[in-house]
Design a protein around this motif. Sequence first.
Motif, short mmCIF file in Angstrom:
data_model
loop_
_atom_site.label_atom_id
_atom_site.label_comp_id
_atom_site.label_asym_id
_atom_site.label_seq_id
_atom_site.Cartn_x
_atom_site.Cartn_y
_atom_site.Cartn_z
N VAL A 137 0.81 -1.21 0.00
CA VAL A 137 0.00 0.00 0.00
C VAL A 137 0.84 1.27 0.00
O VAL A 137 0.35 2.35 -0.32
CB VAL A 137 -0.97 0.00 1.21
CG1 VAL A 137 -0.20 0.18 2.51
CG2 VAL A 137 -2.05 1.05 1.06
N ARG A 138 2.16 1.16 0.29
CA ARG A 138 3.03 2.32 0.30
C ARG A 138 3.91 2.42 -0.95
O ARG A 138 4.73 3.33 -1.05
CB ARG A 138 3.95 2.28 1.54
CG ARG A 138 3.22 2.23 2.87
CD ARG A 138 2.44 3.50 3.14
NE ARG A 138 3.30 4.67 3.14
CZ ARG A 138 2.86 5.91 3.20
NH1 ARG A 138 1.55 6.15 3.22
NH2 ARG A 138 3.70 6.93 3.20
N ASP A 139 3.75 1.51 -1.89
CA ASP A 139 4.61 1.48 -3.07
C ASP A 139 4.10 2.46 -4.12
O ASP A 139 3.35 2.12 -5.03
CB ASP A 139 4.66 0.06 -3.65
CG ASP A 139 5.79 -0.12 -4.66
OD1 ASP A 139 6.19 0.88 -5.28
OD2 ASP A 139 6.25 -1.26 -4.83
N ARG A 140 4.54 3.72 -3.98
CA ARG A 140 4.02 4.80 -4.83
C ARG A 140 4.22 4.52 -6.31
O ARG A 140 3.30 4.68 -7.12
CB ARG A 140 4.73 6.12 -4.46
CG ARG A 140 4.44 6.63 -3.07
CD ARG A 140 5.44 7.72 -2.66
NE ARG A 140 5.54 8.81 -3.62
CZ ARG A 140 4.81 9.91 -3.58
NH1 ARG A 140 3.93 10.07 -2.61
NH2 ARG A 140 4.98 10.87 -4.47
N THR A 141 5.41 4.11 -6.67
CA THR A 141 5.74 3.96 -8.09
C THR A 141 4.91 2.87 -8.76
O THR A 141 4.32 3.08 -9.83
CB THR A 141 7.24 3.66 -8.26
OG1 THR A 141 7.99 4.73 -7.70
CG2 THR A 141 7.59 3.50 -9.74
#
Length: 304
Positions: free
Chosen positions: A156-160
Amino acid sequence: MRQTVAILIAGPTASGKSALALELAQSVGGVVINTDSMQVYRDLRIITARPSPADEALVPHRLYGHVDASVNYSAGAWLADAAAALAEAQAQGRVPIFIGGTGLYFKALTAGLSTVPQIPAEVRESVRARLEQNGVEALHAELATRDPRAAERLNVRDRTRIARALEVVEATGRSLLDWHTEGQPPLLPKDSFRALFLAPERDELYARIDARFDAMLGAGALAEIARLAERHLDPLLPAMKAHGVPALIRHLNGEISLDEAATIGRADTRHYAKRQFTWFRHQLPDFEWVKPAEARERLASAGE
């Protein structure tokens, strides 16, 4: 070795790949073809430890510094450029020597690549704007509604990767996972190449990484990153995430000291090297693992 079409030299960062490739190219009449996703950027010569102009003058080098930092260069774009470099080498009767540390590029070269259409700029800009305005959790929630299978596989934190998956489903109406099932054939068929992975001892490698990062700072890396920062590019662009770049930009912005930035840069590079070992071991098991000191002997008859 007479059936060898190409030589592949992979390995973690700072393992001695460039020196080995240069020596081999000189001995067999080869051309060195970059297989590193950060060394393609012309803005990042020092911080990515690209071959020096003097080394590049000794033998032909291809796909180094040919992309502007503002470009979201992809594995598909590299594969197309690599196909042209391979054809050129073959036409000239030179041995192509692919060298680098980007596992996905080597996998595309030897196993093919999924074919994802070019994403329109307006779609990419819209997704990036929502990411900056609403945050990564909101974008992940949006992806979970539109492409639940892809969302389930992503942190859920993997922006790319979240932004990429949302761009694809928004532009094509299909999941990125579906596109991965349809692909381009490999440039190098099985048994047409010799592939080595340089695997130094971890402690020795980490010491080399630390020393090289300090040497890059001494060679002008901070000034190089200052010029890049002045362009105010999207921080999600690949060039803006090269190891050491984010931390040095934070230093230039007055957020942290140079010593702190260097500590972060060295640590990030060591962590990346560890991931390279793991990735190649699981994704490209056909590569022959060797100690750097043994690689020259293993390749002594290459290209004959």
